[in-house]
Design an enzyme around this catalytic site. Sequence first.
Site, short mmCIF file in Angstrom:
data_model
loop_
_atom_site.label_atom_id
_atom_site.label_comp_id
_atom_site.label_asym_id
_atom_site.label_seq_id
_atom_site.Cartn_x
_atom_site.Cartn_y
_atom_site.Cartn_z
N ARG A 67 2.75 -10.68 1.73
CA ARG A 67 3.36 -9.55 1.08
C ARG A 67 4.85 -9.51 1.08
O ARG A 67 5.30 -9.14 2.34
CB ARG A 67 2.93 -8.14 1.80
CG ARG A 67 1.55 -7.81 1.70
CD ARG A 67 0.87 -6.63 2.42
NE ARG A 67 -0.46 -6.81 2.55
CZ ARG A 67 -1.32 -6.66 1.56
NH1 ARG A 67 -1.11 -6.42 0.32
NH2 ARG A 67 -2.65 -6.74 1.69
N CYS A 96 -3.98 -4.00 -1.10
CA CYS A 96 -3.06 -4.43 -2.57
C CYS A 96 -3.39 -3.02 -3.65
O CYS A 96 -2.38 -2.77 -4.06
CB CYS A 96 -3.54 -5.72 -2.97
SG CYS A 96 -3.24 -7.24 -2.07
C1 BEZ Z 1 -6.17 -6.54 0.84
O1 BEZ Z 1 -6.81 -5.73 1.31
O2 BEZ Z 1 -5.26 -6.35 0.22
C2 BEZ Z 1 -6.10 -7.76 1.52
C3 BEZ Z 1 -6.64 -7.87 3.06
C4 BEZ Z 1 -6.64 -9.11 3.73
C5 BEZ Z 1 -6.47 -10.25 3.02
C6 BEZ Z 1 -5.91 -10.34 1.80
C7 BEZ Z 1 -5.58 -8.88 0.99
#
Ligand code: BEZ
Length: 239
Positions: free
Chosen positions: A138, A55
């Site tokens: 997402r 993110c």
């Molecule tokens: C992230 O790195 O944005 C992420 C990865 C796995 C689960 C939730 C967020």
Amino acid sequence: MEQSQHTEMMSVPRIGDKAPEFKAITTQGAINFPGDYTGKWIILFSHPADFTPVCTSEFMTFAKREPEFTALNCQLVGLSIDGLYSHIAWLRTIKDKIEFKDMKNIEVTFPLIEDITMEVAKKYGMIQPGESSTKAVRGVFYIDPKGMVRAIIYYPLSTGRNFDELKRALIAMQTADAYAVATPADWQPGDDVIVPPAGSCGVAKDRMENKEEGVTCYDWFFCTKKLSLEQVNNPPKIK
Ligand code: BEZ
């Protein structure tokens, strides 16, 4: 979790629907969605959680490229099911501490919605329990200047989005609206566009024989024409 436990009935917007309305608190103040942005395209996108690496890379990229979306009359609006103070602390950390690729001191100035109640996330089908019941997937919702949902893309938690594609899809939809054309596979601005087949096969077959100037037909149902980069970049105003 059993598959049957995931299939809770949820009403989710679909392409061609009016974008569900909501009021929300964001890092840029209160918003009335989508009414505050009437006349603009909106990309409403969800992310799983603040202070997570994928993110963070996405927010930095969107913030860096925001001027490109603004130039396309498109407002970015982010969402996660975190609270406002978490959002503020995360965005401050990004600005003060994170250097990633060629990005540093990145300030996120588009609104990031707080949605601890998951009201908005549920309204938009961003909670997909098979993937996670506590984090939004997402999601990317393209909403047009009249407030209609025009495209929806979902990615799983593990996969960061491709911002060239998010921009390309926006330009493709704007070009389709402005010139009443469609865009072929892997289209990029400046490439030939598709002239949609006329209403009836008879008319379309006619087109093969009496080709319009500048139109190339591969068969009666598949015709293209040139649309210059200049035309794509300067579309006629749509009423
Ligand atoms: C992230 O790195 O944005 C992420 C990865 C796995 C689960 C939730 C967020």
